[in-house]
Design a protein around this motif. Sequence first.
Motif, PDB file in Angstrom:
ATOM      1  N   ILE A 171       0.826  -1.202   0.000  1.00  0.00           N
ATOM      2  CA  ILE A 171       0.000   0.000   0.000  1.00  0.00           C
ATOM      3  C   ILE A 171       0.866   1.261   0.000  1.00  0.00           C
ATOM      4  O   ILE A 171       0.563   2.246  -0.681  1.00  0.00           O
ATOM      5  CB  ILE A 171      -0.944  -0.025   1.219  1.00  0.00           C
ATOM      6  CG1 ILE A 171      -1.968  -1.154   1.063  1.00  0.00           C
ATOM      7  CG2 ILE A 171      -1.658   1.316   1.383  1.00  0.00           C
ATOM      8  CD1 ILE A 171      -2.872  -1.330   2.263  1.00  0.00           C
ATOM      9  N   GLU A 172       1.957   1.215   0.738  1.00  0.00           N
ATOM     10  CA  GLU A 172       2.875   2.362   0.737  1.00  0.00           C
ATOM     11  C   GLU A 172       3.531   2.544  -0.629  1.00  0.00           C
ATOM     12  O   GLU A 172       3.706   3.683  -1.097  1.00  0.00           O
ATOM     13  CB  GLU A 172       3.941   2.172   1.811  1.00  0.00           C
ATOM     14  CG  GLU A 172       4.909   3.347   1.928  1.00  0.00           C
ATOM     15  CD  GLU A 172       5.949   3.136   3.009  1.00  0.00           C
ATOM     16  OE1 GLU A 172       6.817   4.015   3.159  1.00  0.00           O
ATOM     17  OE2 GLU A 172       5.901   2.094   3.689  1.00  0.00           O
ATOM     18  N   LEU A 173       3.885   1.449  -1.271  1.00  0.00           N
ATOM     19  CA  LEU A 173       4.477   1.543  -2.607  1.00  0.00           C
ATOM     20  C   LEU A 173       3.488   2.126  -3.607  1.00  0.00           C
ATOM     21  O   LEU A 173       3.850   2.945  -4.457  1.00  0.00           O
ATOM     22  CB  LEU A 173       4.937   0.153  -3.069  1.00  0.00           C
ATOM     23  CG  LEU A 173       6.153  -0.447  -2.359  1.00  0.00           C
ATOM     24  CD1 LEU A 173       6.401  -1.870  -2.843  1.00  0.00           C
ATOM     25  CD2 LEU A 173       7.395   0.404  -2.572  1.00  0.00           C
ATOM     26  N   ILE A 174       2.234   1.716  -3.505  1.00  0.00           N
ATOM     27  CA  ILE A 174       1.227   2.170  -4.471  1.00  0.00           C
ATOM     28  C   ILE A 174       0.942   3.658  -4.314  1.00  0.00           C
ATOM     29  O   ILE A 174       0.890   4.403  -5.300  1.00  0.00           O
ATOM     30  CB  ILE A 174      -0.063   1.339  -4.310  1.00  0.00           C
ATOM     31  CG1 ILE A 174       0.186  -0.116  -4.729  1.00  0.00           C
ATOM     32  CG2 ILE A 174      -1.201   1.940  -5.141  1.00  0.00           C
ATOM     33  CD1 ILE A 174      -0.941  -1.058  -4.382  1.00  0.00           C
ATOM     34  N   HIS A 175       0.785   4.104  -3.080  1.00  0.00           N
ATOM     35  CA  HIS A 175       0.328   5.475  -2.839  1.00  0.00           C
ATOM     36  C   HIS A 175       1.462   6.471  -2.640  1.00  0.00           C
ATOM     37  O   HIS A 175       1.235   7.684  -2.775  1.00  0.00           O
ATOM     38  CB  HIS A 175      -0.603   5.509  -1.625  1.00  0.00           C
ATOM     39  CG  HIS A 175      -1.888   4.786  -1.828  1.00  0.00           C
ATOM     40  ND1 HIS A 175      -2.937   5.305  -2.552  1.00  0.00           N
ATOM     41  CD2 HIS A 175      -2.297   3.548  -1.417  1.00  0.00           C
ATOM     42  CE1 HIS A 175      -3.947   4.451  -2.573  1.00  0.00           C
ATOM     43  NE2 HIS A 175      -3.577   3.373  -1.899  1.00  0.00           N
ATOM     44  N   VAL A 176       2.653   6.001  -2.311  1.00  0.00           N
ATOM     45  CA  VAL A 176       3.766   6.919  -2.041  1.00  0.00           C
ATOM     46  C   VAL A 176       4.908   6.717  -3.027  1.00  0.00           C
ATOM     47  O   VAL A 176       5.364   7.669  -3.681  1.00  0.00           O
ATOM     48  CB  VAL A 176       4.276   6.740  -0.588  1.00  0.00           C
ATOM     49  CG1 VAL A 176       5.451   7.684  -0.318  1.00  0.00           C
ATOM     50  CG2 VAL A 176       3.154   6.999   0.405  1.00  0.00           C
ATOM     51  N   LYS A 177       5.365   5.471  -3.136  1.00  0.00           N
ATOM     52  CA  LYS A 177       6.571   5.216  -3.923  1.00  0.00           C
ATOM     53  C   LYS A 177       6.341   5.402  -5.421  1.00  0.00           C
ATOM     54  O   LYS A 177       7.185   5.995  -6.112  1.00  0.00           O
ATOM     55  CB  LYS A 177       7.079   3.796  -3.647  1.00  0.00           C
ATOM     56  CG  LYS A 177       8.486   3.544  -4.157  1.00  0.00           C
ATOM     57  CD  LYS A 177       9.497   4.392  -3.408  1.00  0.00           C
ATOM     58  CE  LYS A 177      10.921   4.067  -3.836  1.00  0.00           C
ATOM     59  NZ  LYS A 177      11.913   4.901  -3.128  1.00  0.00           N
ATOM     60  N   LEU A 178       5.231   4.913  -5.933  1.00  0.00           N
ATOM     61  CA  LEU A 178       4.973   5.047  -7.371  1.00  0.00           C
ATOM     62  C   LEU A 178       4.903   6.515  -7.816  1.00  0.00           C
ATOM     63  O   LEU A 178       5.548   6.882  -8.808  1.00  0.00           O
ATOM     64  CB  LEU A 178       3.691   4.296  -7.751  1.00  0.00           C
ATOM     65  CG  LEU A 178       3.756   2.766  -7.730  1.00  0.00           C
ATOM     66  CD1 LEU A 178       2.434   2.170  -8.187  1.00  0.00           C
ATOM     67  CD2 LEU A 178       4.897   2.249  -8.601  1.00  0.00           C
ATOM     68  N   PRO A 179       4.158   7.387  -7.110  1.00  0.00           N
ATOM     69  CA  PRO A 179       4.194   8.805  -7.515  1.00  0.00           C
ATOM     70  C   PRO A 179       5.585   9.420  -7.390  1.00  0.00           C
ATOM     71  O   PRO A 179       5.985  10.245  -8.240  1.00  0.00           O
ATOM     72  CB  PRO A 179       3.196   9.471  -6.555  1.00  0.00           C
ATOM     73  CG  PRO A 179       2.284   8.381  -6.130  1.00  0.00           C
ATOM     74  CD  PRO A 179       3.131   7.155  -6.069  1.00  0.00           C
ATOM     75  N   GLU A 180       6.332   9.040  -6.366  1.00  0.00           N
ATOM     76  CA  GLU A 180       7.692   9.572  -6.215  1.00  0.00           C
ATOM     77  C   GLU A 180       8.582   9.124  -7.372  1.00  0.00           C
ATOM     78  O   GLU A 180       9.393   9.919  -7.882  1.00  0.00           O
ATOM     79  CB  GLU A 180       8.285   9.108  -4.887  1.00  0.00           C
ATOM     80  CG  GLU A 180       7.685   9.790  -3.670  1.00  0.00           C
ATOM     81  CD  GLU A 180       8.301   9.300  -2.374  1.00  0.00           C
ATOM     82  OE1 GLU A 180       7.989   9.870  -1.318  1.00  0.00           O
ATOM     83  OE2 GLU A 180       9.101   8.339  -2.420  1.00  0.00           O
ATOM     84  N   LYS A 181       8.445   7.880  -7.787  1.00  0.00           N
ATOM     85  CA  LYS A 181       9.256   7.383  -8.901  1.00  0.00           C
ATOM     86  C   LYS A 181       8.864   8.056 -10.210  1.00  0.00           C
ATOM     87  O   LYS A 181       9.725   8.293 -11.072  1.00  0.00           O
ATOM     88  CB  LYS A 181       9.112   5.868  -9.018  1.00  0.00           C
ATOM     89  CG  LYS A 181       9.654   5.087  -7.838  1.00  0.00           C
ATOM     90  CD  LYS A 181      11.100   5.404  -7.553  1.00  0.00           C
ATOM     91  CE  LYS A 181      12.017   4.990  -8.692  1.00  0.00           C
ATOM     92  NZ  LYS A 181      13.443   5.253  -8.365  1.00  0.00           N
ATOM     93  N   VAL A 182       7.594   8.362 -10.371  1.00  0.00           N
ATOM     94  CA  VAL A 182       7.167   9.087 -11.575  1.00  0.00           C
ATOM     95  C   VAL A 182       7.840  10.455 -11.636  1.00  0.00           C
ATOM     96  O   VAL A 182       8.372  10.867 -12.680  1.00  0.00           O
ATOM     97  CB  VAL A 182       5.630   9.226 -11.597  1.00  0.00           C
ATOM     98  CG1 VAL A 182       5.205  10.171 -12.718  1.00  0.00           C
ATOM     99  CG2 VAL A 182       4.978   7.866 -11.793  1.00  0.00           C
ATOM    100  N   LEU A 183       7.839  11.173 -10.521  1.00  0.00           N
ATOM    101  CA  LEU A 183       8.474  12.490 -10.478  1.00  0.00           C
ATOM    102  C   LEU A 183       9.985  12.378 -10.674  1.00  0.00           C
ATOM    103  O   LEU A 183      10.598  13.189 -11.385  1.00  0.00           O
ATOM    104  CB  LEU A 183       8.164  13.169  -9.143  1.00  0.00           C
ATOM    105  CG  LEU A 183       6.690  13.491  -8.876  1.00  0.00           C
ATOM    106  CD1 LEU A 183       6.517  14.067  -7.477  1.00  0.00           C
ATOM    107  CD2 LEU A 183       6.143  14.439  -9.926  1.00  0.00           C
ATOM    108  N   GLU A 184      10.600  11.373 -10.049  1.00  0.00           N
ATOM    109  CA  GLU A 184      12.049  11.191 -10.175  1.00  0.00           C
ATOM    110  C   GLU A 184      12.452  10.889 -11.619  1.00  0.00           C
ATOM    111  O   GLU A 184      13.401  11.480 -12.155  1.00  0.00           O
ATOM    112  CB  GLU A 184      12.509  10.065  -9.253  1.00  0.00           C
ATOM    113  CG  GLU A 184      14.005   9.785  -9.321  1.00  0.00           C
ATOM    114  CD  GLU A 184      14.404   8.611  -8.453  1.00  0.00           C
ATOM    115  OE1 GLU A 184      15.568   8.157  -8.576  1.00  0.00           O
ATOM    116  OE2 GLU A 184      13.564   8.128  -7.655  1.00  0.00           O
TER     117      GLU A 184
END
Length: 285
Positions: free
Chosen positions: A29-42
Amino acid sequence: MEKARLTKEARRAKKGFDKITSDLKTSAIELIHVKLPEKVLEMHDLVQSLPLCDFNALKEVAGKIDGAGAVKDAKKSNNEDRPSKKRKLEASAANGSSSGSNAQLSAEAEPSSDSASSDSSDAPSSSRKRGPAVHKGLVPCNSGVVALVDCVKKQVMEMIQIVGVIKLYIQLNIPQIEDGNNFGVEIQEEAVAELNRVEDMAFSVLESLNKYYVMRGRFASKILKHPAVSDYVQSVKELDGKQYAWLKLTCVDIRNHYMVLHDIITKNEEKIKKPRTSDMKASMY
Protein backbone atom coordinates in the motif's frame (compact mmCIF):
# COMPACT_ATOMS: atom_id res chain seq x y z
CA MET A 1 -0.13 -36.49 21.23
CA GLU A 2 1.38 -36.26 17.77
CA LYS A 3 -1.72 -34.51 16.47
CA ALA A 4 -1.54 -31.92 19.26
CA ARG A 5 2.14 -31.23 18.47
CA LEU A 6 1.37 -30.74 14.78
CA THR A 7 -1.51 -28.45 15.64
CA LYS A 8 0.75 -26.33 17.85
CA GLU A 9 3.41 -26.08 15.12
CA ALA A 10 0.75 -25.24 12.54
CA ARG A 11 -0.54 -22.41 14.70
CA ARG A 12 2.95 -21.04 15.15
CA ALA A 13 3.61 -21.22 11.41
CA LYS A 14 0.23 -19.64 10.68
CA LYS A 15 1.05 -16.78 13.03
CA GLY A 16 4.37 -16.16 11.28
CA PHE A 17 2.69 -16.40 7.87
CA ASP A 18 0.03 -13.88 8.86
CA LYS A 19 2.70 -11.46 10.07
CA ILE A 20 4.57 -11.69 6.75
CA THR A 21 1.31 -11.18 4.88
CA SER A 22 0.43 -8.16 7.01
CA ASP A 23 3.86 -6.60 6.50
CA LEU A 24 3.59 -7.25 2.77
CA LYS A 25 0.20 -5.56 2.64
CA THR A 26 1.53 -2.50 4.47
CA SER A 27 4.57 -2.29 2.17
CA ALA A 28 2.47 -2.73 -0.98
CA ILE A 29 0.00 0.00 0.00
CA GLU A 30 2.88 2.36 0.74
CA LEU A 31 4.48 1.54 -2.61
CA ILE A 32 1.23 2.17 -4.47
CA HIS A 33 0.33 5.47 -2.84
CA VAL A 34 3.77 6.92 -2.04
CA LYS A 35 6.57 5.22 -3.92
CA LEU A 36 4.97 5.05 -7.37
CA PRO A 37 4.19 8.81 -7.52
CA GLU A 38 7.69 9.57 -6.22
CA LYS A 39 9.26 7.38 -8.90
CA VAL A 40 7.17 9.09 -11.57
CA LEU A 41 8.47 12.49 -10.48
CA GLU A 42 12.05 11.19 -10.17
CA MET A 43 12.07 9.62 -13.63
CA HIS A 44 10.38 12.67 -15.13
CA ASP A 45 13.14 14.92 -13.78
CA LEU A 46 15.76 12.50 -15.11
CA VAL A 47 14.17 12.44 -18.56
CA GLN A 48 14.01 16.23 -18.68
CA SER A 49 17.69 16.51 -17.75
CA LEU A 50 18.86 14.18 -20.55
CA PRO A 51 19.06 15.45 -24.14
CA LEU A 52 17.81 12.92 -26.65
CA CYS A 53 20.61 13.13 -29.23
CA ASP A 54 23.56 14.94 -27.67
CA PHE A 55 26.33 13.50 -29.86
CA ASN A 56 28.80 16.32 -29.16
CA ALA A 57 29.80 14.62 -25.92
CA LEU A 58 30.39 11.34 -27.77
CA LYS A 59 33.11 12.40 -30.22
CA GLU A 60 36.18 11.49 -28.16
CA VAL A 61 35.26 7.87 -27.42
CA ALA A 62 37.83 5.90 -29.36
CA GLY A 63 41.01 7.40 -27.86
CA LYS A 64 44.12 8.59 -29.68
CA ILE A 65 44.48 5.58 -31.94
CA ASP A 66 45.70 6.35 -35.47
CA GLY A 67 48.23 5.19 -38.03
CA ALA A 68 51.07 7.31 -36.64
CA GLY A 69 50.66 5.80 -33.21
CA ALA A 70 50.78 2.31 -34.67
CA VAL A 71 53.99 3.03 -36.59
CA LYS A 72 55.57 4.49 -33.47
CA ASP A 73 54.74 1.41 -31.47
CA ALA A 74 56.08 -0.81 -34.25
CA LYS A 75 59.44 1.00 -34.23
CA LYS A 76 59.57 0.72 -30.46
CA SER A 77 58.94 -3.01 -30.60
CA ASN A 78 61.72 -3.45 -33.21
CA ASN A 79 64.17 -1.55 -31.01
CA GLU A 80 63.24 -3.75 -28.08
CA ASP A 81 63.92 -6.87 -30.16
CA ARG A 82 67.45 -5.89 -31.27
CA PRO A 83 69.33 -6.35 -27.95
CA SER A 84 68.04 -9.86 -27.52
CA LYS A 85 69.22 -10.89 -31.02
CA LYS A 86 72.62 -9.28 -30.41
CA ARG A 87 73.06 -11.17 -27.17
CA LYS A 88 72.26 -14.43 -28.95
CA LEU A 89 74.93 -13.78 -31.61
CA GLU A 90 77.52 -12.82 -29.00
CA ALA A 91 76.78 -15.96 -27.02
CA SER A 92 77.17 -18.17 -30.10
CA ALA A 93 80.44 -16.45 -31.00
CA ALA A 94 81.77 -16.97 -27.48
CA ASN A 95 80.93 -20.65 -27.51
CA GLY A 96 82.45 -21.22 -30.99
CA SER A 97 85.87 -19.70 -30.24
CA SER A 98 88.19 -21.60 -27.84
CA SER A 99 90.54 -18.62 -27.16
CA GLY A 100 90.81 -14.91 -27.92
CA SER A 101 91.43 -11.53 -26.42
CA ASN A 102 88.92 -8.89 -25.39
CA ALA A 103 89.79 -6.91 -28.53
CA GLN A 104 88.91 -9.85 -30.71
CA LEU A 105 85.60 -10.27 -28.91
CA SER A 106 84.78 -6.59 -29.39
CA ALA A 107 85.72 -6.85 -33.05
CA GLU A 108 83.36 -9.81 -33.44
CA ALA A 109 80.59 -7.80 -31.78
CA GLU A 110 80.50 -5.26 -34.63
CA PRO A 111 79.43 -7.66 -37.41
CA SER A 112 76.92 -9.20 -35.02
CA SER A 113 75.26 -5.78 -34.67
CA ASP A 114 75.17 -5.51 -38.46
CA SER A 115 73.61 -8.91 -38.71
CA ALA A 116 71.11 -7.88 -36.01
CA SER A 117 70.13 -4.85 -38.04
CA SER A 118 69.69 -7.02 -41.12
CA ASP A 119 67.59 -9.43 -39.10
CA SER A 120 65.48 -6.58 -37.79
CA SER A 121 64.92 -5.41 -41.35
CA ASP A 122 63.52 -8.83 -42.13
CA ALA A 123 61.26 -8.69 -39.05
CA PRO A 124 58.18 -7.29 -40.88
CA SER A 125 58.10 -10.25 -43.28
CA SER A 126 58.29 -12.75 -40.42
CA SER A 127 55.65 -10.86 -38.44
CA ARG A 128 53.33 -11.01 -41.43
CA LYS A 129 53.66 -14.76 -41.43
CA ARG A 130 52.68 -14.95 -37.75
CA GLY A 131 49.55 -12.80 -38.24
CA PRO A 132 48.38 -9.20 -38.03
CA ALA A 133 50.15 -7.00 -35.50
CA VAL A 134 48.01 -5.88 -32.57
CA HIS A 135 48.22 -2.24 -31.55
CA LYS A 136 49.10 -1.87 -27.88
CA GLY A 137 46.64 0.94 -27.23
CA LEU A 138 43.56 1.58 -25.16
CA VAL A 139 39.97 2.12 -26.28
CA PRO A 140 38.41 3.94 -23.32
CA CYS A 141 34.82 3.53 -22.23
CA ASN A 142 32.41 6.33 -22.97
CA SER A 143 32.03 7.94 -19.56
CA GLY A 144 28.69 9.56 -20.43
CA VAL A 145 27.15 6.31 -21.63
CA VAL A 146 28.60 4.29 -18.75
CA ALA A 147 27.19 6.74 -16.19
CA LEU A 148 23.75 6.57 -17.80
CA VAL A 149 23.94 2.76 -18.00
CA ASP A 150 24.63 2.58 -14.26
CA CYS A 151 21.73 4.95 -13.56
CA VAL A 152 19.30 2.96 -15.71
CA LYS A 153 20.45 -0.33 -14.22
CA LYS A 154 19.80 0.99 -10.71
CA GLN A 155 16.33 2.20 -11.71
CA VAL A 156 15.48 -1.10 -13.38
CA MET A 157 16.57 -3.16 -10.37
CA GLU A 158 14.44 -0.97 -8.10
CA MET A 159 11.49 -1.34 -10.47
CA ILE A 160 11.76 -5.14 -10.34
CA GLN A 161 11.59 -5.04 -6.54
CA ILE A 162 8.60 -2.67 -6.48
CA VAL A 163 6.69 -4.65 -9.09
CA GLY A 164 7.37 -7.92 -7.30
CA VAL A 165 5.93 -6.71 -3.99
CA ILE A 166 2.79 -5.21 -5.55
CA LYS A 167 2.20 -8.28 -7.73
CA LEU A 168 2.43 -10.64 -4.76
CA TYR A 169 0.06 -8.43 -2.78
CA ILE A 170 -2.58 -8.59 -5.51
CA GLN A 171 -2.14 -12.32 -6.03
CA LEU A 172 -2.67 -13.00 -2.33
CA ASN A 173 -5.94 -11.04 -2.52
CA ILE A 174 -7.36 -13.28 -5.23
CA PRO A 175 -10.27 -15.16 -3.61
CA GLN A 176 -11.27 -18.79 -3.88
CA ILE A 177 -12.41 -19.91 -7.32
CA GLU A 178 -16.20 -19.87 -7.58
CA ASP A 179 -18.90 -19.78 -10.24
CA GLY A 180 -20.00 -16.26 -11.09
CA ASN A 181 -19.24 -12.93 -9.49
CA ASN A 182 -15.72 -12.94 -10.96
CA PHE A 183 -15.65 -9.39 -12.29
CA GLY A 184 -13.35 -8.24 -9.49
CA VAL A 185 -11.13 -11.25 -10.03
CA GLU A 186 -10.77 -10.33 -13.70
CA ILE A 187 -9.61 -6.86 -12.65
CA GLN A 188 -7.02 -8.44 -10.37
CA GLU A 189 -5.81 -10.69 -13.16
CA GLU A 190 -5.53 -7.74 -15.54
CA ALA A 191 -3.48 -5.83 -12.98
CA VAL A 192 -1.20 -8.83 -12.48
CA ALA A 193 -0.80 -9.19 -16.25
CA GLU A 194 0.28 -5.55 -16.52
CA LEU A 195 2.77 -6.05 -13.71
CA ASN A 196 4.16 -9.10 -15.53
CA ARG A 197 4.62 -7.05 -18.70
CA VAL A 198 6.54 -4.40 -16.79
CA GLU A 199 8.68 -7.05 -15.12
CA ASP A 200 9.52 -8.67 -18.47
CA MET A 201 10.50 -5.27 -19.86
CA ALA A 202 12.83 -4.69 -16.92
CA PHE A 203 14.64 -8.01 -17.40
CA SER A 204 14.97 -7.40 -21.15
CA VAL A 205 16.59 -4.03 -20.41
CA LEU A 206 19.19 -5.67 -18.18
CA GLU A 207 19.99 -8.19 -20.91
CA SER A 208 20.34 -5.43 -23.51
CA LEU A 209 22.82 -3.55 -21.32
CA ASN A 210 25.10 -6.57 -21.30
CA LYS A 211 24.84 -6.95 -25.08
CA TYR A 212 25.98 -3.34 -25.55
CA TYR A 213 29.28 -3.99 -23.75
CA VAL A 214 29.86 -7.20 -25.70
CA MET A 215 29.28 -5.49 -29.05
CA ARG A 216 31.42 -2.50 -28.13
CA GLY A 217 34.22 -4.82 -27.05
CA ARG A 218 34.18 -6.45 -30.49
CA PHE A 219 34.41 -3.10 -32.23
CA ALA A 220 37.20 -1.99 -29.88
CA SER A 221 39.22 -5.11 -30.68
CA LYS A 222 38.91 -4.25 -34.37
CA ILE A 223 40.34 -0.80 -33.65
CA LEU A 224 43.33 -2.32 -31.86
CA LYS A 225 43.99 -4.75 -34.72
CA HIS A 226 43.43 -2.20 -37.49
CA PRO A 227 44.18 1.27 -36.07
CA ALA A 228 44.51 2.83 -39.54
CA VAL A 229 40.88 1.99 -40.45
CA SER A 230 38.84 4.96 -39.30
CA ASP A 231 35.55 3.20 -40.00
CA TYR A 232 36.00 1.06 -36.89
CA VAL A 233 36.49 4.19 -34.80
CA GLN A 234 33.34 5.69 -36.28
CA SER A 235 31.42 2.47 -35.63
CA VAL A 236 32.18 2.77 -31.91
CA LYS A 237 30.97 6.38 -31.90
CA GLU A 238 27.78 5.43 -33.69
CA LEU A 239 27.17 2.57 -31.27
CA ASP A 240 27.63 4.88 -28.29
CA GLY A 241 25.26 7.44 -29.78
CA LYS A 242 22.64 4.78 -30.43
CA GLN A 243 23.01 3.38 -26.92
CA TYR A 244 22.71 6.85 -25.37
CA ALA A 245 19.47 7.55 -27.23
CA TRP A 246 18.11 4.10 -26.33
CA LEU A 247 18.87 4.67 -22.66
CA LYS A 248 17.01 7.97 -22.77
CA LEU A 249 13.97 6.26 -24.28
CA THR A 250 14.24 3.52 -21.66
CA CYS A 251 14.01 6.15 -18.93
CA VAL A 252 10.86 7.45 -20.64
CA ASP A 253 9.40 3.92 -20.68
CA ILE A 254 10.16 3.42 -16.99
CA ARG A 255 8.38 6.66 -16.13
CA ASN A 256 5.38 5.73 -18.28
CA HIS A 257 5.13 2.25 -16.75
CA TYR A 258 5.07 3.73 -13.26
CA MET A 259 2.29 6.10 -14.31
CA VAL A 260 0.20 3.32 -15.88
CA LEU A 261 0.60 1.03 -12.88
CA HIS A 262 -0.38 3.75 -10.45
CA ASP A 263 -3.39 4.68 -12.58
CA ILE A 264 -4.69 1.11 -12.98
CA ILE A 265 -4.24 0.12 -9.35
CA THR A 266 -5.64 3.29 -7.75
CA LYS A 267 -8.69 3.36 -10.02
CA ASN A 268 -9.54 -0.26 -9.19
CA GLU A 269 -8.20 -0.41 -5.65
CA GLU A 270 -11.50 -1.42 -4.09
CA LYS A 271 -11.95 -4.31 -6.51
CA ILE A 272 -8.36 -5.35 -5.94
CA LYS A 273 -8.83 -5.42 -2.17
CA LYS A 274 -12.32 -6.98 -2.23
CA PRO A 275 -12.98 -8.57 -5.62
CA ARG A 276 -16.32 -10.02 -4.50
CA THR A 277 -19.19 -8.23 -2.81
CA SER A 278 -20.71 -9.57 0.37
CA ASP A 279 -24.10 -10.20 -1.22
CA MET A 280 -22.49 -12.22 -4.06
CA LYS A 281 -24.04 -10.09 -6.77
CA ALA A 282 -22.03 -9.29 -9.84
CA SER A 283 -21.53 -5.64 -10.66
CA MET A 284 -20.29 -3.98 -13.81
CA TYR A 285 -19.04 -0.87 -11.99
